[in-house]
Design an enzyme around this catalytic site. Structure first.
Site, PDB file in Angstrom:
ATOM      1  NE  ARG A 319      -0.309 -13.731  13.568  1.00 30.82           N
ATOM      2  CZ  ARG A 319      -0.847 -12.967  14.520  1.00 30.82           C
ATOM      3  NH1 ARG A 319      -2.061 -13.241  14.969  1.00 30.82           N
ATOM      4  NH2 ARG A 319      -0.194 -11.954  15.025  1.00 30.82           N
ATOM      5  CD  GLU A 729      -4.954 -10.483  10.557  1.00 33.69           C
ATOM      6  OE1 GLU A 729      -4.208 -11.078   9.772  1.00 33.69           O
ATOM      7  OE2 GLU A 729      -4.576 -10.063  11.673  1.00 33.69           O
TER       8      GLU A 729
END
Length: 803
Positions: A319, A729
Site C-alpha cells: 500500500r 484513515e
C-alpha cells in the site's frame, strides 16, 4: 443514481447524531473486555514471562520455581500446545518461541489466582539464553541485507527516458519514525469453556474471525468449536487487527487446560514492549522535473521496518507503493519495496496501513525541492495534480476517477481559509519578528479505499425482526470508537423505513456472522453497510408484499416511511408493528442473512498492476504555525480542512473522525518520538519510551487554536452504500500540512531558495536543528555569495528519531 447509493424518502442516514454508546462512555457504564472479568466466577489471571534480552536461543526454561509461588496454578509452555504453536497467519510467529527475537519477548505465561500471584510467578521463572547478534535499526538491516517477505516493484512508463527529458534532477534519502497506537484500552482477552467443550472468547479484536481461526489452530480444533465476541474496543487504530490473536490463544489454552476462565490483560508497559507499531520507513529516491516543475520521473526504494516477523508487513509495504503518487501524476516511475527484518516487535497495521508512509515520501520530496526549483511549494504541488479528462492513471495502472476533486477541495481550502490574505499577513509578521516566524502550508490527499487483497472485500450481516416490530442487527464489523455501529443503525433504519429507536445492534460474534474481514482499510461502513442494507432489503421486500395485501394495492406502489406503510395516491396506511404482526401470522420469514462484495476490483500482486481500490477519498488541509527561533518550539495557530466523505452517513461522526485522524497524524509527524536503545550495552534493543511520561502524545495543548472542518458537498459516491465514502484513515494524512508549515517556518529564518531538511517526527528539537541548518546556509551565502549545491539531498534523520 445507482441502487446502492440512492436514498429513500426521509432517510435516517445523513442525520447528525451522537455515537450510539456516547452516554455509556461518559457515564462509565460501557463494558469492555476486561470489565467482564468481575462478572465471571473463578477467573485465573495470566502474566507473561518476558525475557529482557534482544535475541538469543533458549537453552533452559525452568518453571518449577513459579509453581512454588503461592497462588500460582499453572505455567503455560510450548509442551501444552495441542495444535499449532503459532499466533500468526504466516507461520513465523511461534506462540511459545525457542528463540527470543526482541527485547521483552514472552516465552511462557503464568496462571495465578490473582494478578499479583501470576506476576510473582512469572518473575520466578528461570530462563537461560545463548545470546545472538541483533539488528535494531533500519540502517543496520539494509547494510546486512536482513530482509524478509515479498519485494514488489512497481513500474510505469520509461524512467530512463523520463530522466533524460528532465531539466532538473534531485536525489536523496529520508528515514522517518514508527508510531505507537497507544489506544486507551490495552490488549485484553477472557476465555472460558462451556459444558459442551465449546471455547468462548471475549476479545478486544478488530478481526474476530481471524482470532477464531488462530485460536482454533493453536488448540487443534475446528472453527465451529470456537466463538469469539467483541463488545467494543477502547481504540484500535490497526493495532488490534492481527496482534490480539496470540493473547486470545493464551487465554483459550489456559481455560482449556484448567477448566477455569482465564483473563489476559496487558498493562501499559507490557503492551508497549510486546505489541507492534506503525512501520518506520527508509526511502532512497531520485526525481526529475521539466523546466516548468512538472514531475517527469521517479526512482525510489522504500524499506519498511517489519520487526521480527512478517505480520501484515507485506500488504503495508504494497500500500505504501500504491500511495507514493498521492495527488500527483508521475508518468515514469520505478518504485521498489522491501521489508527489513529487525529484532524489534513485529510491526503491524496502523491507521493508513502504509499509505501515510508512501505519501510522506513524495510530500517530503516536493517540500524539499520547491525552493531549489524557485517555486512556492503550494504552486509546485498544484502543477503536478492529476488532471481530469487526460486519461492519467496511477503508477500501478488504475485510472483516477473524480480527479477534479483534488483541485476542488484544495481551492475550497484556499477560499474558505482566506489563504492569499493570510500569506501576506504572515510575510509582514515575519519581516517584523526576527526571532519568531510564521508559515502556512497546504497539502492534499488521494487515498484508495478497499483491501489490497481482493478476497477481504466482502461482508455479511444477520438482521432479525421480532413479532413486536423491534429489529436486531448483527454484522461482522467491530466498534472501536469510530462510530461504525451508529452508522449501521442508521443504514438499517433507513432501508426498512422505520425510526431509529426501533433498531438495536448486537455485539460482534463469529457464531452470528462467519468469515468476516477485519474492521480495517476504512472499509467498515462500505462492507458492513452493504451487507446490512442487503439483509434489510430482503426483509422489506417481503413486508411490502404483506402490506400490499392488507392495503389492496401492488407491492410496487407501497412505501414504508417513518414506520408507516402507505400506498401511493391513497390515504390508506398500516403501522410498522401491525405490518410485522400480520407477516408473522402469514408465516413470512422475519430474518435475513445479508451479503455484500465490492465489485470491480482486480489486482495482480506479482506484476503490481490492476485496480485494487473501489474509489479514492480526497481532501486538503491548510495549517498555520508559529515557531520560536531560540528553542524550535511551535504552536499550530489554525487548521482548515475540506474533506470528501461522499454523502455522509452520519455527519457528526464523520467530522469527529476527520478531527481525530488529523490530530493523530500530526502526532506521528511532530511529537511521537519512539526511541530504542541502539547501543552495544546490556539493554540493546530495549524500547526507551515505555510510557506516556516519555512518549509524547498529542493532547489539548497541541490542538490547533482554530480548527475548521468542512465536509465536501454534492459529493455522492455512486459505488458505495447510500452514496457515502470511507472516513477512518484518509484524514490522518491531511496532517502533512503541519510538517510542511514547520519546514517553511524554519526556512523563514534564512535566505530565500534554501532547501530545508526536516526530521520526522518534527519535534521542537528537530525544528531547532533545521533552523540552525538554515542559518548556516545563510552564513555561507553571506560569505561567498552563493548557496551550496543542493542537487543531492541526503539527510539522515535517524539520529533524531532513533538516538
Amino acid at each position: 443514481m445507482s441502487h446502492l447509493s440512492e436514498r429513500p424518502e426521509k432517510p435516517v442516514v445523513g442525520v447528525s447524531m451522537p455515537h450510539e454508546s456516547a452516554v455509556l462512555h461518559v457515564t462509565g457504564t460501557a463494558l469492555y473486555t476486561d470489565d467482564l472479568v468481575y462478572r465471571t466466577k473463578d477467573t485465573l489471571h495470566a502474566y507473561p514471562v518476558q525475557v529482557m534480552k534482544t535475541r538469543g536461543r533458549i537453552t533452559a526454561l525452568r518453571t518449577e520455581p513459579a509453581l512454588a509461588v503461592p497462588g500460582v496454578v499453572r505455567v503455560l509452555t510450548v509442551a501444552d500446545v495441542p495444535g499449532v504453536n503459532d499466533a500468526g497467519m504466516k507461520h513465523d510467529e511461534p506462540l511459545f518461541p525457542d528463540e527470543v527475537m526482541f527485547h521483552g519477548h514472552a516465552v511462557a505465561w503464568v496462571l495465578g489466582e490473582t494478578l499479583e500471584a501470576a506476576r510473582l510467578g512469572a518473575a520466578a521463572v528461570e530462563v537461560e539464553l545463548d545470546e545472538l547478534p541483533s539488528i535494531i535499526t533500519l540502517k543496520e538491516a539494509i547494510a546486512t541485507e536482513s530482509f524478509h517477505g515479498a519485494r514488489p516493484v512497481m513500474v510505469t512508463g520509461d524512467i530512463d527516458a523520463g530522466f533524460a527529458d528532465s531539466a532538473h534532477v534531485f536525489s536523496g534519502e529520508f528515514q522517518f519514525s514508527d508510531q505507537e497506537h497507544f489506544y486507551l484500552e490495552t490488549h485484553a482477552a477472557l476465555a472460558y469453556i462451556d459444558e459442551a467443550e465449546q471455547v468462548f472468547i471475549q476479545s478486544s479484536t478488530q478481526h474476530p474471525s481471524e482470532t477464531q481461526e488462530i485460536v482454533a489452530h493453536v488448540l487443534g480444533l475446528h472453527s465451529h468449536e470456537v466463538t469469539v465476541q467483541c463488545l467494543r474496543m477502547g481504540g484500535g487504530f490497526g493495532g488490534k487487527e492481527m496482534q490480539p490473536h496470540g493473547f486470545a490463544a493464551i487465554a483459550a489454552l489456559g481455560a482449556k487446560l484448567t477448566g477455569r476462565p482465564v483473563r489476559v490483560r496487558l498493562n501499559r508497559t507490557q503492551d508497549l514492549t510486546m505489541s507492534g507499531k506503525r512501520h518506520g520507513f527508509h526511502a532512497d529516491w531520485k526525481i526529475g522535473f521539466d523546466a516548468d516543475g512538472r514531475i517527469q520521473a521517479l526512482d525510489a526504494t522504500l524499506t519498511a521496518d517489519g520487526g521480527w516477523s512478517l505480520d501484515l508487513s507485506e500488504p503495508v509495504c504494497a500500500r505504501a507503493l500504491c500511495h507514493i503518487d498521492n495527488t500527483y501524476w508521475i508518468p515514469n516511475a520505478r518504485v521498489a519495496g522491501r521489508i527489513a527484518k529487525t529484532n524489534k516487535v513485529s510491526n503491524t497495521a496502523f491507521r493508513g496501513f502504509g499509505g501515510p508512509q508512501g505519501m510522506l515520501v513524495i510530500e517530503d520530496i516536493l517540500g524539499r525541492v520547491a525552493p531549489l526549483l524557485g517555486l512556492d511549494a503550494m504552486e509546485l504541488r498544484k502543477r503536478n495534480f492529476y488532471q481530469p479528462g487526460l486519461g492519467q492513471a496511477t503508477p500501478y495502472g488504475q485510472p483516477v476517477p473524480q480527479a477534479e476533486r483534488i483541485a476542488a477541495v484544495w481551492q475550497q481550502v484556499e477560499n474558505d481559509g482566506g489563504i492569499a490574505d493570510r500569506k501576506r499577513e504572515i510575510a509582514a509578521f515575519n519581516a517584523a519578528h526576527p526571532h519568531t516566524k510564521r508559515a502556512l502550508a497546504i497539502t492534499g490527499i488521494k487515498f484508495g479505499i478497499s483491501f489490497n487483497l481482493t478476497a477481504f472485500n466482502q461482508a455479511g450481516a444477520l438482521v432479525l425482526i421480532y413479532k413486536d416490530g423491534s429489529v436486531l442487527i448483527n454484522h461482522g464489523g467491530t466498534e472501536m470508537g469510530q462510530g461504525l455501529h451508529t452508522k449501521m443503525l442508521q443504514v438499517a433504519a433507513t432501508t426498512l423505513g422505520i425510526p431509529l429507536h426501533k433498531v438495536r445492534l448486537a455485539p460482534t460474534r463469529t457464531d452470528k456472522v462467519p468469515n468476516t474481514s477485519a474492521t480495517a482499510a476504512s472499509s467498515g461502513a462500505d462492507l458492513n453497510g452493504g451487507a446490512v442494507k442487503n439483509a434489510c432489503e430482503q426483509l422489506r421486500e417481503r413486508l411490502l408484499q404483506v402490506a400490499a395485501s392488507r392495503l389492496g394495492s401492488n407491492a410496487s406502489d407501497v412505501r414504508i416511511v417513518d414506520g408507516v406503510a402507505r400506498t401511493l395516491g391513497s390515504d390508506k396506511e398500516l403501522a410498522w408493528d401491525d405490518l410485522v404482526h400480520t407477516a408473522y401470522f402469514q408465516r413470512v420469514q422475519l430474518s435475513a442473512a445479508g451479503y455484500y462484495r465490492t465489485e470491480g476490483l482486480h489486482w495482480d500482486a506479482k506484476t503490481f498492476r490492476g485496480s485494487p481500490f473501489k474509489y479514492f477519498s480526497y481532501g486538503a488541509a491548510a495549517a498555520e504555525v508559529e515557531v520560536d527561533g531560540f528553542t524550535g518550539g511551535y504552536r499550530i495557530r489554525r487548521v482548515d480542512i475540506v474533506h470528501d466523505v461522499g454523502d455522509s452517513l452520519s455527519p457528526m461522526i464523520d467530522i469527529g473522525q476527520v478531527e481525530g485522524g488529523f490530530v493523530q497524524g500530526a502526532g506521528w509527524l511532530t511529537l511521537e518520538d519512539m526511541r530504542w536503545d541502539t547501543s552495544d550495552g546490556p539493554n540493546r534493543g530495549r524500547l526507551l519510551t515505555q510510557a506516556a511520561s516519555t512518549y509524547k502524545l498529542p493532547s489539548f495543548s497541541e490542538m490547533p487554536e482554530e480548527f475548521n472542518v468542512t465536509l465536501m458537498e454534492n459529493a455522492t459516491e455512486e459505488g458505495a452504500v447510500y452514496g457515502s465514502k470511507a472516513v477512518g484513515e484518509p484524514p490522518l494524512m491531511l496532517a502533512f500540512c503541519v510538517r510542511e508549515a514547520l519546514r517553511q517556518a524554519a526556512a523563514s529564518f534564512g535566505p530565500a531558495g534554501v532547501s530545508v531538511e526536516l526530521a520526522a517526527p518534527a519535534t521542537p528539537e528537530a525544528v531547532f536543528w533545521a533552523i540552525e541548518s538554515v542559518r548556516e546556509k545563510a552564513d555561507v551565502r553571506s560569505g561567498d555569495g552563493h548557496a551550496p549545491d543542493d542537487s543531492e539531498i541526503r539527510t539522515d534523520t535517524s539520529a533524531l528519531s532513533n538516538a
